[in-house]
Design a protein around this motif. Structure first.
Motif, short mmCIF file in Angstrom:
data_model
loop_
_atom_site.label_atom_id
_atom_site.label_comp_id
_atom_site.label_asym_id
_atom_site.label_seq_id
_atom_site.Cartn_x
_atom_site.Cartn_y
_atom_site.Cartn_z
N LEU A 63 0.82 -1.22 0.00
CA LEU A 63 0.00 0.00 0.00
C LEU A 63 0.85 1.27 0.00
CD1 LEU A 63 -2.86 -1.08 2.44
CD2 LEU A 63 -2.78 -1.21 -0.04
N ASP A 64 2.14 1.14 0.27
CA ASP A 64 3.04 2.28 0.11
C ASP A 64 3.60 2.34 -1.31
OD1 ASP A 64 2.68 3.07 2.69
OD2 ASP A 64 4.48 2.11 3.47
N GLY A 65 3.22 1.37 -2.14
CA GLY A 65 3.72 1.37 -3.51
C GLY A 65 5.18 1.00 -3.62
N ARG A 66 5.67 0.25 -2.62
CA ARG A 66 7.08 -0.14 -2.66
C ARG A 66 7.28 -1.53 -3.23
NH1 ARG A 66 8.30 -1.27 1.96
NH2 ARG A 66 6.44 -0.80 3.17
N GLN A 67 6.25 -2.29 -3.32
CA GLN A 67 6.39 -3.70 -3.71
C GLN A 67 5.08 -4.16 -4.33
OE1 GLN A 67 7.56 -6.24 -0.47
NE2 GLN A 67 6.59 -8.02 -1.37
N LEU A 68 5.19 -4.98 -5.36
CA LEU A 68 4.01 -5.57 -5.96
C LEU A 68 3.81 -6.98 -5.41
CD1 LEU A 68 4.13 -4.59 -9.73
CD2 LEU A 68 2.54 -3.78 -8.01
N PRO A 69 2.59 -7.37 -5.11
CA PRO A 69 2.36 -8.75 -4.65
C PRO A 69 2.67 -9.74 -5.76
CG PRO A 69 0.28 -7.63 -5.07
CD PRO A 69 1.34 -6.59 -5.17
N GLN A 70 3.12 -10.93 -5.36
CA GLN A 70 3.41 -11.98 -6.33
C GLN A 70 2.14 -12.66 -6.82
OE1 GLN A 70 6.58 -12.65 -7.54
NE2 GLN A 70 6.96 -10.74 -6.45
N ARG A 71 1.09 -12.68 -5.98
CA ARG A 71 -0.17 -13.31 -6.36
C ARG A 71 -1.31 -12.35 -6.08
NH1 ARG A 71 -1.99 -17.50 -3.61
NH2 ARG A 71 -0.73 -17.20 -1.74
N VAL A 72 -2.38 -12.50 -6.84
CA VAL A 72 -3.49 -11.55 -6.72
C VAL A 72 -4.37 -11.86 -5.51
CG1 VAL A 72 -5.12 -12.82 -8.17
CG2 VAL A 72 -5.26 -10.34 -8.05
N ASP A 73 -4.48 -13.12 -5.12
CA ASP A 73 -5.43 -13.48 -4.07
C ASP A 73 -5.13 -12.80 -2.73
OD1 ASP A 73 -6.83 -15.00 -5.87
OD2 ASP A 73 -5.76 -16.83 -5.38
N PRO A 74 -3.87 -12.80 -2.24
CA PRO A 74 -3.60 -12.07 -1.00
C PRO A 74 -3.94 -10.58 -1.11
CG PRO A 74 -1.81 -13.57 -1.49
CD PRO A 74 -2.68 -13.55 -2.70
#
Length: 905
Positions: free
Chosen positions: A40-51
């Motif tokens: 939510l800080d825009g520092r990292q993209l999740p690897q999977r959409v479900d989480p």
């Protein structure tokens, strides 16, 4: 994606007063404590959409509680809070982002890996003599190449009609239309037999035979490049026979054929350069080669051979489910088949129908001269090849467990089915089957078992069906004559049947224990550990991972580390990742770096990314650049990208172009996109076209789009259309979608539907999803059901969800059905459906587990921590297995520096 995530983060911190808490979000998503904040800080993209969707669900619920969903989200856009948090928009955005990442650098990177793997295999192959050698193609009998023997049938009486209502056998002086047909390549006599026990019925050509032979005819001419042809179809539909008959017609005398016994033999052949031009490489049941522990090396080596001199024909057969598993994009289990995916992307595919429903007249005509075909046609089913191979009879023998030994024999077959569908692909030890069978029997059956029960059960499971095949079969000795003692393999048709019939069943405790005690192959133990983990059987998963680690599988240490992370035990996760690195698995460095990145310890994370790069992890420097980009440090990100570029990793050119694009420098971005496209990254050219569209360079964009169309590259048109649709250029995107559709690419309808749904045109979206279903894309059933549910048509939605489940199109449909039952007040049925969804291993297991905990009034955290017992009840607390420190690698490489745990611990 980063900008959208930052907007949600600002909404949470501002108008929602920091609620829900990061710990609550982490628990909902099943991730470490610092991960939702990093997203939510825009520092990292999740690897999977479900989480991520789980996090957004929590925030949406909080916004709804405060009555904010209909209000404007912020000053950065005109959308409302509800629209900003809309799951469908996020899912589409995530899929687009993942598609871009998966596509980047595919050609160049895969070729580099193929070359490196081939060099390693060449050294190994030159050190040993070849076990399998080519011989002239006409010297290979059908049975030796894997063609199933057929049921013998009864010899037709000349002058009589074996099938009511059809022509008699031609008498003297008459000609057979089928035998005279020039397309009937290999004219066997009635019920032709290779020897006294092998029955080869008359062959009935069908439309797919024409396609296969047209592919092979030019491929065997002098100077033709190598070609890979994959004949795909379900079990016992005639894949191998189809390929065998094509050999007889299309491949001329003088060609040799090589049929390697296993992956090691294939590797040795390729490494020794023993596959010259004018040869056929025969890979029957190609999944056995490509999913073997050495399968990735074999795929890489074969990919390189396809770049060499021809003519060379590689013919492979595959089941659809194996083809899907080997070609699907990267999933939550990791990129286990990247070389196989690259190899199969080069293939020409020939699909076999499941039945003879459109070719029954030709089969009936041939049956007039062939006893085996006559008996199959007389059975009245359109599945002629399955009947010929006794497939339905195998299933009946398994399901009708009659007699005193029937239940015990079926228990062995059930255990073998579960082993094959969950990860075991080789020979199964009989000791494993004996130990596993206990859980497949009732209490009364166990009590009634005699001391010699296993011998009788094995005899029943090895019963010869219709003089053709057995459920459990002998395994040929890999290096010598005879069978491999103490082992068995499951008949192909039952492997296929088990994947569907037992799809919603989790094996009993005895299965997992027997696997841990009797299976020794580290890769199989790892896959079974994955199967247990995806089904929330965490106690079994950690023990299987521990057994795999003890057997030398370093990825098992990484899996254990991930499970420790899921339980917020960062210190132990870090120790396990270090153990993986010390065991030679450099991917552990990436997981260590991610721990520090999650804790906002950028410098420490960068140090680990640099170490990973020095150890040969190709994407490590790109990860460092993305990290700094997400941290709001563009100068450091740029430095990392340039370092990666100097190291030869041209994929970062796309990230650099995107950075310049965001910074408002379109000319610099265009130049970087051009450099990336010149380096072979096709996605860069697609993004460049979108940049031209955005900056008003319509002439350049139209010129490139015309080239795509002239080359028949509908994938490029779809990719550009999707990106334009995401940026709101709907009319332009619609033009490209319809252009791709007119070229015959049915993928259009699924992608176009999402665009119109996002734009709020539900009628066009539903129409496109229906067109996708009609074109054969059954995944669209789930989306249609979702739209029907949103429109208030609960009955229609439930029907479509059930169709999606029955078609095995999307296991998420089972979760949706469970949710509908729960909403209708049928808690018992909802619980059963949630458990069935979890037992598939194909859904967001955390969602199913949390739903079960909610329905049962149990503590969610205990369910997430300890998972489920084999029978689906809540698992009691269990102890983590001990993972000892390994002996340092013989290379003398120093172990990973023992950093203190990240501050988040």
């Amino acid at each position: 994606m980063f900008a959208r995530l930052r907007r949600v983060g600002a909404l949470k911190r501002g108008r929602l007063g920091g609620e829900p808490s990061d710990r609550r979000l982490a628990r909902a998503a099943g991730v470490s404590h610092g991960t939702p904040g990093a997203w939510l800080d825009g520092r990292q993209l999740p690897q999977r959409v479900d989480p991520l969707l789980a996090v957004l669900d929590e925030i949406r619920a909080e916004a709804a509680r405060r009555g904010l969903l209909a209000t404007r989200a912020d000053a950065l856009g005109s959308d409302t809070v509800g629209e900003l948090l809309d799951e469908r928009r996020w899912r589409a955005a995530f899929e687009a982002e993942r598609g871009h990442r998966n596509e980047r650098s595919r050609l160049e990177a895969e070729r580099q890996r193929a070359r490196a793997a081939l060099e390693r295999d060449g050294l190994r192959g030159r050190q040993a003599a070849l076990a399998d050698r080519p011989r002239p193609v006409r010297q290979w009998p059908a049975g030796r190449l894997g063609v199933h023997p057929a049921i013998p049938g009864r010899t037709p009486v000349p002058g009589r009609t074996p099938v009511p209502g059809h022509a008699p056998v031609p008498g003297p002086g008459r000609s057979s239309a089928l035998a005279a047909d020039p397309t009937h390549a290999h004219a066997h006599g009635p019920a032709a037999a290779e020897d006294s026990g092998f029955v080869l019925p008359r062959y009935v050509p069908r439309p797919h035979d024409v396609r296969l032979r047209r592919l092979l005819a030019p491929a065997v001419t002098d100077g033709a490049p190598p070609i890979l042809v994959v004949v795909q179809g379900p079990s016992c539909t005639g894949k191998t026979r189809t390929a065998y008959e094509a050999l007889q017609v299309a491949v001329p005398e003088g060609f040799d054929l090589l049929f390697p016994a296993d992956t090691a033999s294939l590797l040795a052949t390729l490494a020794a350069d023993a596959l010259p031009p004018r040869a056929v490489l025969w890979l029957n049941e190609a999944q056995h080669y490509l999913t073997d522990p050495q399968g990735e090396a074999a795929a890489a080596a074969l990919l390189r051979r396809l770049d060499g001199e021809g003519p060379l024909v590689v013919i492979a057969t595959l089941w659809p489910e194996h083809a899907e598993a080997l070609t699907r994009p990267v999933s939550h289990s990791g990129d286990a088949h990247r070389h196989a995916r690259a190899l199969l992307s080069q293939a020409h595919w020939v699909d076999l129908p499941r039945t003879f429903v459109t070719d029954l007249d030709a089969a009936r005509a041939a049956a007039a001269e062939d006893a085996s075909l006559a008996e199959a046609v007389a059975a009245g089913a359109a599945e002629l090849t399955q009947v010929l191979a006794a497939g339905p009879d195998l299933v009946r023998h398994y399901e009708r467990a009659v007699g005193p030994h029937g239940p015990y024999g079926s228990a062995l077959i059930s255990a073998a089915m579960d082993a094959h569908r969950l990860g075991g692909v080789g020979a199964l030890p009989l000791a494993f089957l004996e130990a596993a069978a206990v859980g497949y029997l009732t209490d009364a059956e166990r009590a009634a078992a005699r001391p010699d029960w296993f011998g009788h059960a094995l005899a029943r499971a090895r019963t010869l069906i219709k003089h053709t095949t057995s459920p459990l079969q002998d395994v040929p000795h890999p290096t010598g004559m005879g069978r491999l003692p103490g082992t068995a393999r499951l008949a192909d048709y039952l492997q296929h049947h088990g994947r569907r019939a037992r799809r919603f069943r989790c094996p009993p405790d005895s299965f997992w224990r027997a696997a841990r005690e009797h299976l020794t192959h580290p890769e199989e133990l790892l896959r079974l550990g994955d199967a247990a983990r995806w089904r929330a059987r965490y106690a079994h998963a950690v023990r299987l991972y521990a057994a795999a680690a003890d057997a030398g599988e370093s990825y098992a240490l990484i899996r254990l580390g991930q499970m420790r992370e899921d339980n917020l035990d960062m210190e132990e996760a870090q120790r396990l990742y270090r153990l993986a690195v010390d065991a030679g698995n450099t991917d552990g460095l990436l997981y260590l770096a991610a721990l520090w990145e999650d804790a906002w310890c950028w410098e420490e994370a960068e140090e680990l990314y640099l170490r990973a790069s020095a150890a040969g992890v190709e994407d490590a420097l790109a990860y460092a650049g993305l990290m700094w980009d997400g941290a709001g440090e563009p100068a450091k990100a740029w430095a990392a990208y340039e370092r990666a570029l100097r190291s030869g990793h041209t994929d970062v050119l796309i990230f650099m172009a995107q950075s310049r694009r965001r910074a408002g420098a379109p000319e610099q971005a265009a130049e970087l996109y051009r450099r990336a496209a010149d380096a072979g990254h096709t996605d860069a050219l697609h993004q460049l076209v979108c940049l031209w569209e955005e900056t008003g360079q319509q002439e350049e964009a139209d010129r490139q789009l015309r080239r795509f169309a002239e080359d028949g590259d509908t994938s490029a048109l779809l990719n550009v259309a999707h990106m334009l649709g995401e940026s709101g250029q709907l009319e332009r995107a619609e033009q490209l979608y319809l252009r791709a559709a007119s070229a015959g690419d049915d993928r259009v309808w699924y992608l176009r539907a999402f665009m119109w749904e996002k734009a709020g045109d539900r009628e066009k979206a539903e129409s496109s999803f229906r067109a996708a279903v009609e074109s054969g894309d059954l995944a669209a059933l789930l989306q249609l059901a979702r739209l029907r549910e949103a429109a208030g048509d609960i009955t229609g939605a439930e029907t479509l969800y059930r169709q999606a489940v029955d078609a095995e199109a999307d296991s998420e449909a089972m979760l949706c059905l469970a949710r509908l039952q729960e909403a209708a007040g049928d808690r018992e049925r909802a619980e059963r459906l949630y458990l069935m969804a979890a037992d598939t291993g194909d859904v967001r297991v955390a969602s199913a587990v949390l739903a079960l905990a909610r329905l049962r009034g149990a503590e969610e955290e205990a369910y997430l921590r300890f998972g489920l017992a084999a029978d689906g009840s809540a698992s009691g607390p269990w102890e983590w297995p001990l993972t000892p420190e390994p002996v340092p690698a013989a290379s003398g490489r120093a172990p990973v520096t023992n950093h203190p745990a990240p501050p988040c611990v």
